[in-house]
Design an enzyme around this catalytic site. Sequence first.
Site, PDB file in Angstrom:
ATOM      1  N   ASP A 138       0.852  -1.197   0.000  1.00 35.01           N
ATOM      2  CA  ASP A 138       0.000   0.000   0.000  1.00 35.01           C
ATOM      3  C   ASP A 138       0.885   1.244   0.000  1.00 35.01           C
ATOM      4  O   ASP A 138       2.007   1.212   0.488  1.00 35.01           O
ATOM      5  CB  ASP A 138      -0.860   0.049   1.276  1.00 35.01           C
ATOM      6  CG  ASP A 138      -2.020  -0.950   1.264  1.00 35.01           C
ATOM      7  OD1 ASP A 138      -2.112  -1.752   0.330  1.00 35.01           O
ATOM      8  OD2 ASP A 138      -2.826  -0.907   2.202  1.00 35.01           O
ATOM      9  N   ARG A 187      -0.541  -0.661  -8.592  1.00 40.94           N
ATOM     10  CA  ARG A 187      -1.960  -0.460  -8.262  1.00 40.94           C
ATOM     11  C   ARG A 187      -2.199   1.048  -8.286  1.00 40.94           C
ATOM     12  O   ARG A 187      -1.647   1.777  -7.478  1.00 40.94           O
ATOM     13  CB  ARG A 187      -2.278  -1.014  -6.879  1.00 40.94           C
ATOM     14  CG  ARG A 187      -3.744  -0.797  -6.500  1.00 40.94           C
ATOM     15  CD  ARG A 187      -3.950  -0.838  -4.991  1.00 40.94           C
ATOM     16  NE  ARG A 187      -3.425  -2.056  -4.413  1.00 40.94           N
ATOM     17  CZ  ARG A 187      -3.099  -2.135  -3.116  1.00 40.94           C
ATOM     18  NH1 ARG A 187      -3.255  -1.120  -2.294  1.00 40.94           N
ATOM     19  NH2 ARG A 187      -2.615  -3.252  -2.637  1.00 40.94           N
TER      20      ARG A 187
END
Length: 312
Positions: A138, A187
Site C-alpha cells: 500500500d 496499483r
Amino acid sequence: MTDLATRFVRPAILRVAHHPWFRHLATRTAPGRAVASRFVAGETLAEAMAAARDLDRQRITAMLDHLGENVTTPDQALAARQAYLAALAAIAEADTLDCAISVKLTQLGLDEGLETGMANLTPILDAAAEAGTRVEIDMESHGYVDATLEAAAAAYTRYPKVGLAMQAYLRRTAGDLDRLPGGMRVRLVKGSYLEPPHVVFTDKREVDRSWARLFTTLLARGHPIDAATHDPSLIEGVRRRVGAVENGWSRVEFQMLYGVRRDLQASLAREGYPVRVYIPYGTEWYPYLTRRLAERPANLWFFASNLLRSAK
Ligand code: FDA
C-alpha cells in the site's frame, strides 16, 4: 465525490476522526461497529478467508489486508509479520483460491527505519515466493513515499510478484513513475490520506485527470496494472484503453474495496473482466474506517442516523 466534498468535507471528517470521542463512538458503540462491518470483513483471518471464498463464487479474486499502521513497538511489527505469515499459510492451504496479500510498511516498523521495515517484509516475501502468492504494498501518507518506493524496488528484485500502490492525487507521482523498476506491477489509486494542498491536487477533476494520465503512461510502458477505483467514468476509460491493446487484459485487472460498489464488482465480473477485491480484516480497523467515511459523506450520515436511532 464532488469537488466541494474533496476540498472541504473530506479533510473535515478526517480531522474530526482524530478526536478520542469520535473514535469512542465508532469503536465502542453498536452503530459504529455496524458501519465498520460494511467495510471490514471481520476481526479474524477465518472471517477474511470466508469473504474471499464468497467472492470466489462470483468469480472475483481477493487480496487480504491485515489491518494496522504506524506501529509503535517492535513487538507490534513482529505480530503484523506473523499475521501475514498466517494469512499466507491459509491461502496456500486453500489452493484453488486466487488470493493476494497487501501490506503497509508502517505496520511492519517503517517508522523505526527502512531497515526494520525490510527486516519484517523479507520473511513475508520469502513465504509468498514459496507459495507463489502476489504481494502488494500500500502507499501511505506522503512522508513515506520515498521510503516505500525504495522498499518496493528492493522487494521486487527479491520477488517479482510484488506490486506497489501509486496515488494519483500526489503532484509528484508522474515523476515517481520513472523510479519504478520496468515491469513492476502498479496499483493505481486516487489516494485517501489527509494531505496539505501543496502536496496533492485538491480539485477532484484534477485528481481524475491525473489518474487517467498515469494509467495511460503505465499501460504504454508495459506495467501490469491494478485499476483500483470505483469511479464509473475512469472504469469506462480503462475498458476502452485496455481493449485497444493486444492482450491488454492479460496484465490489467480492476480492484475495488470490500463493501464498496458490490453491484459494480459483480457486473464487471459477470461481463468477464478480471476483478479483485481488497479485503481488510483485523482488530485495528479504526484508521481504515475513517478513510472510508471521509470518501463519501453519505457514509457519515448513515453512521450518524444509526447513532440517533440507537439513542432513542
Ligand atoms: P471516488 O472517491 O471518486 O468514488 C467513486 C465512486 O465510488 C463514488 O461515487 C461512490 O459511488 C463509490 N465510493 C468510493 N468510495 C466509497 C466509500 N468509501 N463508500 C461508499 N462508496 C464509495 N489509497 C491509498 O492512499 N493507498 C492505498 O494503498 C490504497 N489502496 C487501495 C486499494 C484498492 C483495491 C482500492 C479500490 C482503493 C485503495 N485506496 C488506497 C483508496 C483510494 O485511494 C480511494 O480513496 C478510494 O478508492 C475511493 O476513490 P475512487 O477511485 O473509488 O473514486
